[in-house]
Design an enzyme around this catalytic site. Structure first.
Site, PDB file in Angstrom:
ATOM      1  N   ILE A 157       0.873  -1.285  -0.078  1.00 38.58           N
ATOM      2  CA  ILE A 157      -0.122   0.141  -0.008  1.00 38.58           C
ATOM      3  C   ILE A 157       0.986   1.318   0.147  1.00 38.58           C
ATOM      4  O   ILE A 157       1.492   1.569   1.069  1.00 38.58           O
ATOM      5  CB  ILE A 157      -1.090  -0.010   1.039  1.00 38.58           C
ATOM      6  CG1 ILE A 157      -1.665  -1.246   1.113  1.00 38.58           C
ATOM      7  CG2 ILE A 157      -1.653   1.100   1.062  1.00 38.58           C
ATOM      8  CD1 ILE A 157      -2.398  -1.726   0.107  1.00 38.58           C
ATOM      9  N   GLU A 244      -5.511   6.275 -12.946  1.00 39.42           N
ATOM     10  CA  GLU A 244      -4.390   5.672 -12.522  1.00 39.42           C
ATOM     11  C   GLU A 244      -3.369   5.192 -13.346  1.00 39.42           C
ATOM     12  O   GLU A 244      -2.053   5.479 -13.293  1.00 39.42           O
ATOM     13  CB  GLU A 244      -4.941   4.697 -11.353  1.00 39.42           C
ATOM     14  CG  GLU A 244      -3.538   4.074 -10.545  1.00 39.42           C
ATOM     15  CD  GLU A 244      -3.866   2.972  -9.573  1.00 39.42           C
ATOM     16  OE1 GLU A 244      -3.193   2.472  -8.799  1.00 39.42           O
ATOM     17  OE2 GLU A 244      -5.372   2.953  -9.177  1.00 39.42           O
ATOM     18  N   GLN A 338      24.117   1.035 -19.205  1.00 38.70           N
ATOM     19  CA  GLN A 338      25.195   0.463 -20.084  1.00 38.70           C
ATOM     20  C   GLN A 338      25.910   1.404 -20.752  1.00 38.70           C
ATOM     21  O   GLN A 338      27.345   1.434 -20.745  1.00 38.70           O
ATOM     22  CB  GLN A 338      24.574  -0.416 -21.218  1.00 38.70           C
ATOM     23  CG  GLN A 338      25.667  -1.230 -22.100  1.00 38.70           C
ATOM     24  CD  GLN A 338      26.033  -2.367 -21.301  1.00 38.70           C
ATOM     25  OE1 GLN A 338      25.612  -2.839 -20.128  1.00 38.70           O
ATOM     26  NE2 GLN A 338      27.509  -2.880 -21.417  1.00 38.70           N
TER      27      GLN A 338
END
Length: 381
Positions: A157, A244, A338
């Site tokens: 949460i 969301e 990288q």
């Protein structure tokens, strides 16, 4: 790149927010990462400046502005660091449940303090045994007089430790068929009897974001804390999950842009074999490929945000953006690390933190596999 849905007011707001963050967030962010917590004082400072829940109606303390301002806030917070994701969750995920489904009494009781930062919110869906399958949650809420008695556990949460107000998905009808019709939403407050917090979880990334387990043992919640209608919780969750997921896409796109910028600067200055790393063809091709992916992602995302602001049905496109942009961001994090060489693996270089923070974006708010399932269903497959 100028976003088509933003105007001069949004850009003035962006400059104001950026100036605030340069003073109140950037200098302290690494310490917050070490502390594993964003201090409450930062939340109240955000509230004082009008950066919390700006779209809320003026009568509850908000500025009643359009969602373009939310986009600006989420982009600028992501530029500081992904650990600030809990503020976006408060502003644009949890509080909208109250504004959309809350009673007038609930709005007056909670919203003004959400705007000031006195109340920090969270939403609790995921359980130890239930992630994407929300219809099968095990946390129960049984009505006993004028209180619900809640029993169960939630995990992963966001804002779990600091939250004062939590929208909790519970089962109010264990016999409902189909099962999702037994899901309801309760707003559980910090001091509810029988409510406690479990561990503050130790995550791979997002270190400054407090994430926790929540425990409900015969937790007594007033009946008036029911959000919306009993049995409609699953529908409310499905409706709000679109925004969301769009927030996750915005965060991933912004993170990609930040990682590319820092890597471009690095390869121009870092030398190997007597010349800047950026002059090697492999480096140039990698940078070009990432730039192309990011530019195409930005165009799609901006169109999607504009449609969302207009109130269009964007479920399929949101699912596309969520999976694709987070997938791209993970690849860009790896490529950028990288190109930094050994220094990219050192904590003092920001790319190391970005590399740790970005993978969870393909997991939370619905896994990328779930996104593809949604798209396939909407294609008639």
């Amino acid at each position: 790149m100028k976003h088509p849905y933003l105007n001069e007011d949004h850009e003035i707001f962006r400059q104001s927010l950026r100036k605030f963050l340069e003073k109140e967030a950037y200098p302290f962010y690494e310490q917050w990462e070490e502390d594993r917590m964003i201090p409450r004082s930062f939340w109240t400072k955000m509230g004082e400046q009008g950066f919390l829940c700006p779209d809320i109606a003026e009568k509850y303390g908000g500025s009643e502005v359009d969602w373009g301002f939310a986009v600006v806030i989420n982009e600028e917070l992501e530029r500081v660091g992904s650990g600030l994701v809990g503020i976006g969750l408060h502003n644009d995920i949890v509080v909208p449940y109250i504004t959309s489904y809350g009673t007038e009494e609930q709005k007056q009781r909670w919203l003004p303090k959400c705007v000031t930062g006195e109340i920090i919110t969270a939403i609790a869906m995921t359980e130890p045994g239930t992630g994407s399958d929300l219809a099968n949650i095990k946390t129960t809420a049984k009505l006993d007089g004028d209180h619900y008695i809640v029993n169960g556990q939630k995990t992963f949460i966001t804002n779990g430790i600091q939250s004062d107000l939590i929208v909790v998905a519970v089962k109010t009808d264990l016999q409902a068929l189909p099962k999702h019709k037994g899901v309801s939403l309760l707003v559980i407050e910090r001091d509810a009897p029988g409510f406690s917090r479990g561990r503050k979880l130790n995550k791979v990334g997002l270190h400054s974001q407090d994430t926790a387990e929540l425990i409900f043992e015969d937790c007594r919640v007033p009946q008036e804390n029911l959000l919306g209608d009993e049995g409609n919780g699953f529908l409310y969750l499905m409706e709000k999950l679109q925004q969301e997921r769009l927030l996750v896409a915005i965060g991933a796109q912004t993170a990609s842009e930040v990682m590319l910028k820092m890597t471009l600067d690095y390869v121009k200055s870092r030398e190997a074999f007597g010349k800047p790393v950026g002059q090697f063809q492999n480096t140039q091709f990698k940078i070009v490929e990432m730039t192309t992916d990011i530019e195409m992602g930005r165009v799609f995302l901006d169109q999607l945000i504009a449609e969302h602001i207009e109130g269009k049905n964007v479920v399929t496109k949101v699912s596309m953006a969520k999976w694709k942009l987070t997938d791209i961001a993970k690849k860009i994090a790896a490529e950028c690390m990288q190109l930094h060489g050994g220094y990219g693996y050192m904590e003092e270089y920001e790319i190391a933190r970005r590399f740790r923070d970005i993978p969870v974006s393909s997991i939370y708010a619905g896994t990328n596999e779930i996104m593809k399932t949604i798209i396939a269903k909407n294609l008639g497959l």
